[in-house]
Design a protein around this motif. Structure first.
Motif, short mmCIF file in Angstrom:
data_model
loop_
_atom_site.label_atom_id
_atom_site.label_comp_id
_atom_site.label_asym_id
_atom_site.label_seq_id
_atom_site.Cartn_x
_atom_site.Cartn_y
_atom_site.Cartn_z
N GLN A 265 0.84 -1.19 0.00
CA GLN A 265 0.00 0.00 0.00
C GLN A 265 0.88 1.25 0.00
O GLN A 265 1.93 1.30 0.65
CB GLN A 265 -0.91 0.01 1.23
N PRO A 266 0.49 2.28 -0.73
CA PRO A 266 1.30 3.51 -0.75
C PRO A 266 1.28 4.22 0.59
O PRO A 266 0.38 4.00 1.41
CB PRO A 266 0.63 4.35 -1.84
N CYS A 267 2.23 5.07 0.78
CA CYS A 267 2.36 5.84 2.02
C CYS A 267 1.09 6.64 2.28
O CYS A 267 0.64 7.40 1.43
CB CYS A 267 3.56 6.77 1.90
N GLN A 268 0.50 6.43 3.46
CA GLN A 268 -0.70 7.18 3.82
C GLN A 268 -0.88 7.19 5.34
O GLN A 268 -0.18 6.48 6.06
CB GLN A 268 -1.94 6.59 3.14
N ARG A 269 -1.84 7.99 5.79
CA ARG A 269 -2.09 8.15 7.22
C ARG A 269 -3.14 7.16 7.69
O ARG A 269 -4.14 6.93 7.03
CB ARG A 269 -2.56 9.59 7.48
N HIS A 270 -2.91 6.59 8.90
CA HIS A 270 -3.83 5.63 9.49
C HIS A 270 -4.15 6.05 10.92
O HIS A 270 -3.34 6.71 11.58
CB HIS A 270 -3.23 4.22 9.49
N PRO A 271 -5.33 5.65 11.41
CA PRO A 271 -5.74 6.06 12.77
C PRO A 271 -4.87 5.44 13.86
O PRO A 271 -4.36 4.33 13.71
CB PRO A 271 -7.18 5.55 12.87
N LEU A 272 -4.72 6.17 14.94
CA LEU A 272 -4.07 5.65 16.16
C LEU A 272 -4.65 6.44 17.33
O LEU A 272 -4.28 7.58 17.58
CB LEU A 272 -2.55 5.81 16.10
N SER A 273 -5.60 5.85 18.05
CA SER A 273 -6.30 6.55 19.11
C SER A 273 -5.60 6.38 20.45
O SER A 273 -5.17 5.29 20.80
CB SER A 273 -7.74 6.02 19.23
N VAL A 274 -5.49 7.47 21.17
CA VAL A 274 -4.98 7.47 22.54
C VAL A 274 -6.18 7.70 23.46
O VAL A 274 -6.78 8.77 23.44
CB VAL A 274 -3.93 8.57 22.76
N ASP A 275 -6.53 6.70 24.24
CA ASP A 275 -7.71 6.73 25.11
C ASP A 275 -7.24 6.96 26.55
O ASP A 275 -6.64 6.09 27.16
CB ASP A 275 -8.47 5.41 25.00
N PHE A 276 -7.51 8.16 27.10
CA PHE A 276 -7.01 8.49 28.43
C PHE A 276 -7.68 7.65 29.53
O PHE A 276 -7.08 7.41 30.58
CB PHE A 276 -7.20 9.97 28.71
N GLU A 277 -8.91 7.23 29.29
CA GLU A 277 -9.57 6.39 30.29
C GLU A 277 -8.91 5.01 30.33
O GLU A 277 -8.69 4.45 31.41
CB GLU A 277 -11.06 6.25 29.96
N GLU A 278 -8.56 4.48 29.17
CA GLU A 278 -7.95 3.15 29.12
C GLU A 278 -6.58 3.12 29.80
O GLU A 278 -6.19 2.12 30.40
CB GLU A 278 -7.82 2.69 27.67
N ILE A 279 -5.84 4.22 29.74
CA ILE A 279 -4.52 4.23 30.37
C ILE A 279 -4.57 4.78 31.80
O ILE A 279 -3.53 4.97 32.42
CB ILE A 279 -3.50 5.02 29.53
N GLY A 280 -5.79 5.02 32.31
CA GLY A 280 -5.94 5.38 33.72
C GLY A 280 -5.75 6.84 34.04
O GLY A 280 -5.48 7.19 35.19
N TRP A 281 -5.93 7.73 33.06
CA TRP A 281 -5.72 9.16 33.30
C TRP A 281 -7.01 9.96 33.34
O TRP A 281 -6.97 11.19 33.47
CB TRP A 281 -4.82 9.73 32.20
N SER A 282 -8.16 9.32 33.22
CA SER A 282 -9.41 10.06 33.10
C SER A 282 -9.80 10.76 34.40
O SER A 282 -10.62 11.68 34.38
CB SER A 282 -10.55 9.11 32.68
#
Length: 369
Positions: A265-282
């Motif tokens: 696949q050619p170079c492109q942007r893909h999602p990467l979500s940072v979930d603060f609740e999942e890492i315990g910062w909510s």
């Protein structure tokens, strides 16, 4: 900074031989992630439910989209805004703010005193005034604020007696003194006088104090600072207008890693979500609940088209690689070529609300470099 975030998120999800090893590795990764956000330890969540000042919520919404991505990099003065509620709960118009959470490396840009003007008292007779003079002083001598040498004028202006609402006074010189010498912080004194300059007793104008009034109307000091942290010099134009929605992308550190997104696949942007609740910062982060960091993935095959946004150097490197004109020359890499900043609204260790902007946290677009 974005590359560091991506690496830390991957480390937090990497499997290890035992649950204990997984926990240790995750803790180490999250500690490194805290360092990206300029912290050594996560602030303790408020001991009870606490509503952030509406001013700070409105400021966040002005500066950032719902997912924290900066709307415009020029809106915010500096990269940090701190709010401090008055601590003494005095009935008099004496105000004290504890500024111990301000780091030594922060440059003081602007400091404001926010006071909520109550509805004026009703007075009888034809001599009812429409304006009065409000003055704000820096207290120099705690026990002698009314003496000529016991205070220093910071701001003064006429205030209407016909309405209620917030009044904002610039007090930057005083806060700079206090952050340089904490012991010099003797607070502020506010006086109300007639247009002729004489004291009014009782004063027709009163401001909400920390005692007997709703928390949303408490006296507040708002401090704009810059901690000197700046990111890479990639282009920052074209900030997104709110198209990214947390919750529609995969959770912490997990991108859509399917066969259709393989090496061909050619170079492109893909999602990467940072979930603060999942890492315990909510518990201490007010907004956003998470953000989409995105990441760049894909090949940069010869010949590089304009859609791959190649640099001249990448084009030359691609040609050399394709023609095998030099040994050990790889094809160009798919990397972010535009980075956006994000904003966090959070409670610090003293339960003050802070708005902080972090550079280079979101891959805005990808290219072959």
């Amino acid at each position: 900074m974005l590359r560091t975030v991506l690496l830390l998120l991957a480390l937090a999800q990497t499997a290890s031989p035992s649950p204990a090893s997984v926990a240790i590795r995750r803790a180490e990764a999250l500690k490194k992630l805290l360092e990206v956000f300029g912290m050594e330890d996560p602030p303790a969540p408020p001991t009870h439910f606490k509503q952030p000042p509406q001013y700070m919520v409105d400021l966040f919404n002005t500066v950032a989209n719902a997912d924290g991505v900066t709307k415009n990099p020029d809106i915010l003065e500096g990269n940090t805004v701190r709010s401090f509620l008055e601590k003494t709960h005095s009935q008099e118009m004496r105000f004290l703010f504890v500024l111990s959470s301000v780091a030594k490396n922060e440059k003081i840009l602007t400091a404001e005193l926010h006071l909520f003007r109550l509805w004026p008292r009703v007075t009888d007779g034809p001599k009812r005034q429409h304006f009065c003079q409000v003055s704000v002083y820096q207290v120099l001598e705690k026990d002698k604020p009314d003496t000529p040498g016991g205070k220093k004028l910071l701001a003064a202006r006429l205030v209407s007696l016909q309405t209620s609402g917030w009044e904002v006074f610039a007090i930057t010189p005083a806060v700079r003194d206090w952050t340089e010498d904490e012991s010099s912080n003797q607070g502020l004194l506010v006086t109300v006088q007639s247009l002729g300059g004489s004291p009014l007793d009782p004063p027709p104008l009163q401001f909400a104090s920390g005692r007997g009034h709703h928390e949303s109307k408490k006296p507040m000091l708002v401090l704009f600072t810059d901690d000197g942290r700046r990111g890479a010099s990639l282009p920052t134009a074209g900030f997104p207008g709110g198209s990214h929605t947390p919750g529609t992308t995969p959770s912490l550190g997990r991108s859509r890693n399917t066969r259709s997104l393989g090496r061909l696949q050619p170079c492109q942007r893909h999602p990467l979500s940072v979930d603060f609740e999942e890492i315990g910062w909510s518990g201490w982060i007010i907004s956003p609940r998470g953000y989409n960091a995105f990441h760049c993935k894909g090949s940069c095959p010869f010949p590089l088209g304009e859609n791959m946004r190649p640099t001249n150097h990448a084009t030359v490197q691609s040609i050399i690689n394709a023609l095998k004109l030099s040994e050990g020359v790889s094809s160009p890499c798919c990397v972010p070529d535009k980075l956006f900043s994000i904003n966090l609204l959070y409670f610090d260790d003293d339960e003050n609300v802070v708005l902080k902007q972090y550079d280079d946290m979101v891959a805005g677009s990808c290219g072959c470099h």
